[in-house]
Design an enzyme around this catalytic site. Structure first.
Site, PDB file in Angstrom:
ATOM      1  N   LYS A 121       2.378  -3.311   7.320  1.00 30.49           N
ATOM      2  CA  LYS A 121       2.635  -3.492   5.879  1.00 30.49           C
ATOM      3  C   LYS A 121       4.078  -3.086   5.563  1.00 30.49           C
ATOM      4  O   LYS A 121       4.755  -3.734   4.760  1.00 30.49           O
ATOM      5  CB  LYS A 121       1.651  -2.671   5.036  1.00 30.49           C
ATOM      6  N   THR A 178       0.822  -1.204   0.000  1.00 25.21           N
ATOM      7  CA  THR A 178       0.000   0.000   0.000  1.00 25.21           C
ATOM      8  C   THR A 178       0.865   1.267   0.000  1.00 25.21           C
ATOM      9  O   THR A 178       2.002   1.232   0.471  1.00 25.21           O
ATOM     10  CB  THR A 178      -0.896  -0.007   1.265  1.00 25.21           C
ATOM     11  N   ASP A 179       0.288   2.359  -0.465  1.00 24.02           N
ATOM     12  CA  ASP A 179       1.002   3.644  -0.405  1.00 24.02           C
ATOM     13  C   ASP A 179       1.087   4.171   1.030  1.00 24.02           C
ATOM     14  O   ASP A 179       1.851   5.101   1.309  1.00 24.02           O
ATOM     15  CB  ASP A 179       0.334   4.688  -1.317  1.00 24.02           C
ATOM     16  N   GLU A 180       0.298   3.563   1.958  1.00 24.00           N
ATOM     17  CA  GLU A 180       0.252   4.100   3.322  1.00 24.00           C
ATOM     18  C   GLU A 180       1.578   3.924   4.056  1.00 24.00           C
ATOM     19  O   GLU A 180       1.828   4.578   5.058  1.00 24.00           O
ATOM     20  CB  GLU A 180      -0.915   3.463   4.102  1.00 24.00           C
ATOM     21  N   TYR A 232      -1.672  -0.492  10.990  1.00 25.89           N
ATOM     22  CA  TYR A 232      -1.822  -1.159   9.686  1.00 25.89           C
ATOM     23  C   TYR A 232      -0.628  -0.849   8.785  1.00 25.89           C
ATOM     24  O   TYR A 232       0.037  -1.763   8.280  1.00 25.89           O
ATOM     25  CB  TYR A 232      -3.126  -0.713   9.003  1.00 25.89           C
TER      26      TYR A 232
HETATM   27  P1  NAD Z   1      -9.462  -7.458   2.223  1.00 26.17           P
HETATM   28  O1  NAD Z   1      -9.451  -7.183   3.700  1.00 26.17           O
HETATM   29  O2  NAD Z   1     -10.683  -7.198   1.438  1.00 26.17           O
HETATM   30  O3  NAD Z   1      -9.095  -8.994   1.972  1.00 26.17           O
HETATM   31  C1  NAD Z   1      -8.065  -9.651   2.653  1.00 26.17           C
HETATM   32  C2  NAD Z   1      -8.173 -11.138   2.351  1.00 26.17           C
HETATM   33  O4  NAD Z   1      -7.095 -11.797   3.039  1.00 26.17           O
HETATM   34  C3  NAD Z   1      -9.475 -11.782   2.832  1.00 26.17           C
HETATM   35  O5  NAD Z   1      -9.972 -12.658   1.848  1.00 26.17           O
HETATM   36  C4  NAD Z   1      -9.070 -12.543   4.070  1.00 26.17           C
HETATM   37  O6  NAD Z   1      -9.855 -13.695   4.314  1.00 26.17           O
HETATM   38  C5  NAD Z   1      -7.626 -12.911   3.738  1.00 26.17           C
HETATM   39  N1  NAD Z   1      -6.826 -13.110   4.943  1.00 26.17           N
HETATM   40  C6  NAD Z   1      -6.732 -12.267   6.029  1.00 26.17           C
HETATM   41  N2  NAD Z   1      -5.935 -12.812   6.957  1.00 26.17           N
HETATM   42  C7  NAD Z   1      -5.499 -14.009   6.457  1.00 26.17           C
HETATM   43  C8  NAD Z   1      -4.652 -15.019   6.943  1.00 26.17           C
HETATM   44  N3  NAD Z   1      -4.094 -14.937   8.163  1.00 26.17           N
HETATM   45  N4  NAD Z   1      -4.398 -16.087   6.153  1.00 26.17           N
HETATM   46  C9  NAD Z   1      -4.961 -16.193   4.934  1.00 26.17           C
HETATM   47  N5  NAD Z   1      -5.802 -15.275   4.418  1.00 26.17           N
HETATM   48  C10 NAD Z   1      -6.063 -14.200   5.180  1.00 26.17           C
HETATM   49  O7  NAD Z   1      -8.206  -6.687   1.674  1.00 26.17           O
HETATM   50  P2  NAD Z   1      -8.012  -5.923   0.275  1.00 26.17           P
HETATM   51  O8  NAD Z   1      -8.544  -4.550   0.410  1.00 26.17           O
HETATM   52  O9  NAD Z   1      -8.486  -6.793  -0.822  1.00 26.17           O
HETATM   53  O10 NAD Z   1      -6.421  -5.813   0.233  1.00 26.17           O
HETATM   54  C11 NAD Z   1      -5.641  -6.865  -0.332  1.00 26.17           C
HETATM   55  C12 NAD Z   1      -4.171  -6.477  -0.257  1.00 26.17           C
HETATM   56  O11 NAD Z   1      -3.952  -5.266  -0.969  1.00 26.17           O
HETATM   57  C13 NAD Z   1      -3.667  -6.231   1.171  1.00 26.17           C
HETATM   58  O12 NAD Z   1      -2.371  -6.743   1.275  1.00 26.17           O
HETATM   59  C14 NAD Z   1      -3.665  -4.714   1.299  1.00 26.17           C
HETATM   60  O13 NAD Z   1      -2.676  -4.281   2.211  1.00 26.17           O
HETATM   61  C15 NAD Z   1      -3.325  -4.311  -0.122  1.00 26.17           C
HETATM   62  N6  NAD Z   1      -3.836  -2.977  -0.551  1.00 26.17           N
HETATM   63  C16 NAD Z   1      -5.155  -2.659  -0.353  1.00 26.17           C
HETATM   64  C17 NAD Z   1      -5.627  -1.422  -0.801  1.00 26.17           C
HETATM   65  C18 NAD Z   1      -7.080  -1.031  -0.659  1.00 26.17           C
HETATM   66  O14 NAD Z   1      -7.454   0.120  -0.964  1.00 26.17           O
HETATM   67  N7  NAD Z   1      -7.973  -1.914  -0.238  1.00 26.17           N
HETATM   68  C19 NAD Z   1      -4.759  -0.526  -1.431  1.00 26.17           C
HETATM   69  C20 NAD Z   1      -3.410  -0.901  -1.598  1.00 26.17           C
HETATM   70  C21 NAD Z   1      -2.979  -2.136  -1.163  1.00 26.17           C
HETATM   71  P1  TYD Z   2     -10.699   4.012   4.472  1.00 23.47           P
HETATM   72  O1  TYD Z   2     -11.653   3.595   3.414  1.00 23.47           O
HETATM   73  O2  TYD Z   2     -10.787   3.367   5.810  1.00 23.47           O
HETATM   74  O3  TYD Z   2      -9.227   3.854   3.840  1.00 23.47           O
HETATM   75  P2  TYD Z   2      -7.783   4.348   4.432  1.00 23.47           P
HETATM   76  O4  TYD Z   2      -7.936   4.759   5.833  1.00 23.47           O
HETATM   77  O5  TYD Z   2      -6.973   3.110   4.308  1.00 23.47           O
HETATM   78  O6  TYD Z   2      -7.359   5.444   3.514  1.00 23.47           O
HETATM   79  O7  TYD Z   2     -10.843   5.587   4.696  1.00 23.47           O
HETATM   80  C1  TYD Z   2     -10.702   6.485   3.621  1.00 23.47           C
HETATM   81  C2  TYD Z   2     -10.821   7.875   4.212  1.00 23.47           C
HETATM   82  O8  TYD Z   2     -12.160   8.070   4.686  1.00 23.47           O
HETATM   83  C3  TYD Z   2      -9.911   8.125   5.406  1.00 23.47           C
HETATM   84  O9  TYD Z   2      -9.452   9.472   5.391  1.00 23.47           O
HETATM   85  C4  TYD Z   2     -10.817   7.915   6.610  1.00 23.47           C
HETATM   86  C5  TYD Z   2     -12.177   8.384   6.091  1.00 23.47           C
HETATM   87  N1  TYD Z   2     -13.358   7.703   6.684  1.00 23.47           N
HETATM   88  C6  TYD Z   2     -14.404   8.458   7.223  1.00 23.47           C
HETATM   89  O10 TYD Z   2     -14.371   9.708   7.219  1.00 23.47           O
HETATM   90  N2  TYD Z   2     -15.471   7.798   7.780  1.00 23.47           N
HETATM   91  C7  TYD Z   2     -15.535   6.441   7.808  1.00 23.47           C
HETATM   92  O11 TYD Z   2     -16.541   5.892   8.345  1.00 23.47           O
HETATM   93  C8  TYD Z   2     -14.481   5.680   7.232  1.00 23.47           C
HETATM   94  C9  TYD Z   2     -14.506   4.174   7.248  1.00 23.47           C
HETATM   95  C10 TYD Z   2     -13.406   6.353   6.675  1.00 23.47           C
END
Ligand code: NAD
Ligand code: TYD
Length: 350
Positions: A161, A132-134, A157
């Site tokens: 990561k 992630t970019d975070e 988080y």
């Molecule tokens: P998500 O929470 O929707 O899905 C995570 C998946 O991992 C689920 O299917 C869960 O069952 C599985 N999982 C969790 N713990 C596990 C374990 N101990 N063993 C096996 N499986 C397990 O997450 P997402 O949003 O799809 O993110 C996927 C990846 O992409 C993550 O690594 C996250 O850090 C990265 N990422 C997410 C975003 C975003 O905006 N969602 C952006 C950049 C990077």
């Molecule tokens: P989120 O979807 O949790 O992603 P991330 O924190 O990983 O960027 O949140 C996106 C933005 O929205 C973040 O600035 C937090 C804000 N947010 C709210 O204002 N209210 C909410 O209920 C949630 C879940 C997020």
């Protein structure tokens, strides 16, 4: 089969789109979806491909080193695309240890298994770590995250990561493990679990519930349609350089409050509600502790070196996303019953 790939976290939001793309596009690859099916994992996300000849689902937990090792022995993967993680910042604030266990220890277990089974014969092997970019921390009003930006994670988080990213690079440097790593901005799209901003607000608008905007709402995120992230993962997996990092994003920054207002406007149109009806649900609530101000990705490298660019505009992606949620109320009802209610109470009513 030409190759076997283990995709971890394939039942989650992004992972399910990656699994679908690979299963449909690479008929000569065996795709093994390894997922523990936590609250965020949902096999409903993959109903359309569950019977495909080149697809296998395995329920396993990446924190269980023994189980991971035996799965590597059984499937002999040529590649790993690692997405399994605990992914929600708010949950990392209430339960950081779960993030250390899965994101750090789980990644270490996968790296050890890959190293052990590939036995220094790395020809044709690749460990792809999805991050992630975070990890870069929080930006001020200007500037972008580059691949060379120093890590400065601010939440449990992002710290977990960041630790996993460091481990992957350390295994590359120390043992020669072939890897590639990407850092992507915030994703949105179908199958997004309704604890994150966009799907949570879509669900609340549908149910005419308050829209809890944290703090003053002036936090900025850079949004990318999930299918474009999956396309980028395909490109990087096949064409990315060894030990390289690529930032993925769509140059699409939105202040939360502006995004929420746009979402309300579009939802009013789709639901046939009067203009302003959904925006009246906006409710400012207590801020998230340590809330990162702004994220913004410079995606020049992946664009110029690998030719990847987003395929949809934000307006198109958001419209597709809203349509998907409105057409999949059963999915939404299923994931918001049971445990979700408890989470919602604890997160928003204390
Ligand atoms: P998500 O929470 O929707 O899905 C995570 C998946 O991992 C689920 O299917 C869960 O069952 C599985 N999982 C969790 N713990 C596990 C374990 N101990 N063993 C096996 N499986 C397990 O997450 P997402 O949003 O799809 O993110 C996927 C990846 O992409 C993550 O690594 C996250 O850090 C990265 N990422 C997410 C975003 C975003 O905006 N969602 C952006 C950049 C990077
Ligand atoms: P989120 O979807 O949790 O992603 P991330 O924190 O990983 O960027 O949140 C996106 C933005 O929205 C973040 O600035 C937090 C804000 N947010 C709210 O204002 N209210 C909410 O209920 C949630 C879940 C997020």
């Amino acid at each position: 089969m030409k190759k076997t790939l283990i995709i971890t976290g394939g039942a989650g939001f992004i992972g399910s789109h990656v699994v679908r793309l690979f299963v449909n596009k690479y008929l000569d690859y065996r795709i093994v979806n390894l997922d523990a099916l936590t609250y965020a994992g949902n096999l409903e996300n993959l109903k359309d491909i569950e019977n495909a000849a080149n697809y296998t689902f395995v329920k396993a937990d990446i924190t269980d080193a023994e189980a991971i090792n035996s799965l590597f022995a059984q499937y002999q993967p040529d590649g790993v695309i690692h997405l399994a993680a605990e992914s929600h910042v708010d949950r990392s604030i209430t339960d950081p240890n779960a993030f250390v266990q899965t994101n750090v220890m789980g990644t270490a277990n996968l790296l050890n298994a890959a190293l052990h089974h590939w036995k220094n014969n790395f020809e044709g092997k690749r460990f792809y770590h999805v991050s992630t970019d975070e990890v870069y921390g929080s930006l001020g009003e200007t500037g972008f995250f580059l691949e060379t930006t120093p890590y400065e994670p601010q939440s449990p988080y992002s710290a977990s990561k960041a630790a996993s990213d460091h481990l992957v690079r350390a295994y590359g440097n120390t043992y020669g493990l072939p890897f590639v790593l990407t850092n992507c901005s915030n994703n949105y799209g179908p199958n997004h679990f309704p604890e994150k901003l966009i799907p949570l607000f879509i669900n609340n608008i549908c149910n005419k519930k308050p829209l809890p905007v944290y703090g003053d709402g002036k936090y900025t995120r850079d949004w990318l349609y999930v299918i474009d992230h999956a396309r980028a993962i395909d490109v990087v997996f096949h064409k990315g350089g060894n030990a390289e990092t690529y930032n993925i994003g769509g140059f699409n920054e939105w202040q939360n409050i502006e995004l929420v207002k746009l979402l309300c406007e579009k939802m009013d149109e789709k639901l046939g509600r009067a203009p302003g009806e959904s925006a009246a649900l906006i409710s400012y609530v207590k801020d998230r502790p340590g809330h990162d101000k702004r994220y913004a990705i410079d995606a020049t490298k992946i664009n110029t070196e690998l030719g990847w660019a987003p395929s949809v505009t934000f307006e198109e992606g958001l419209a597709k996303t809203i349509d998907w949620y409105l057409a999949n109320t059963e999915w939404l009802n299923n994931v918001t019953s049971g445990e979700y209610q408890k989470y919602y109470e604890a997160q928003y009513h204390n």
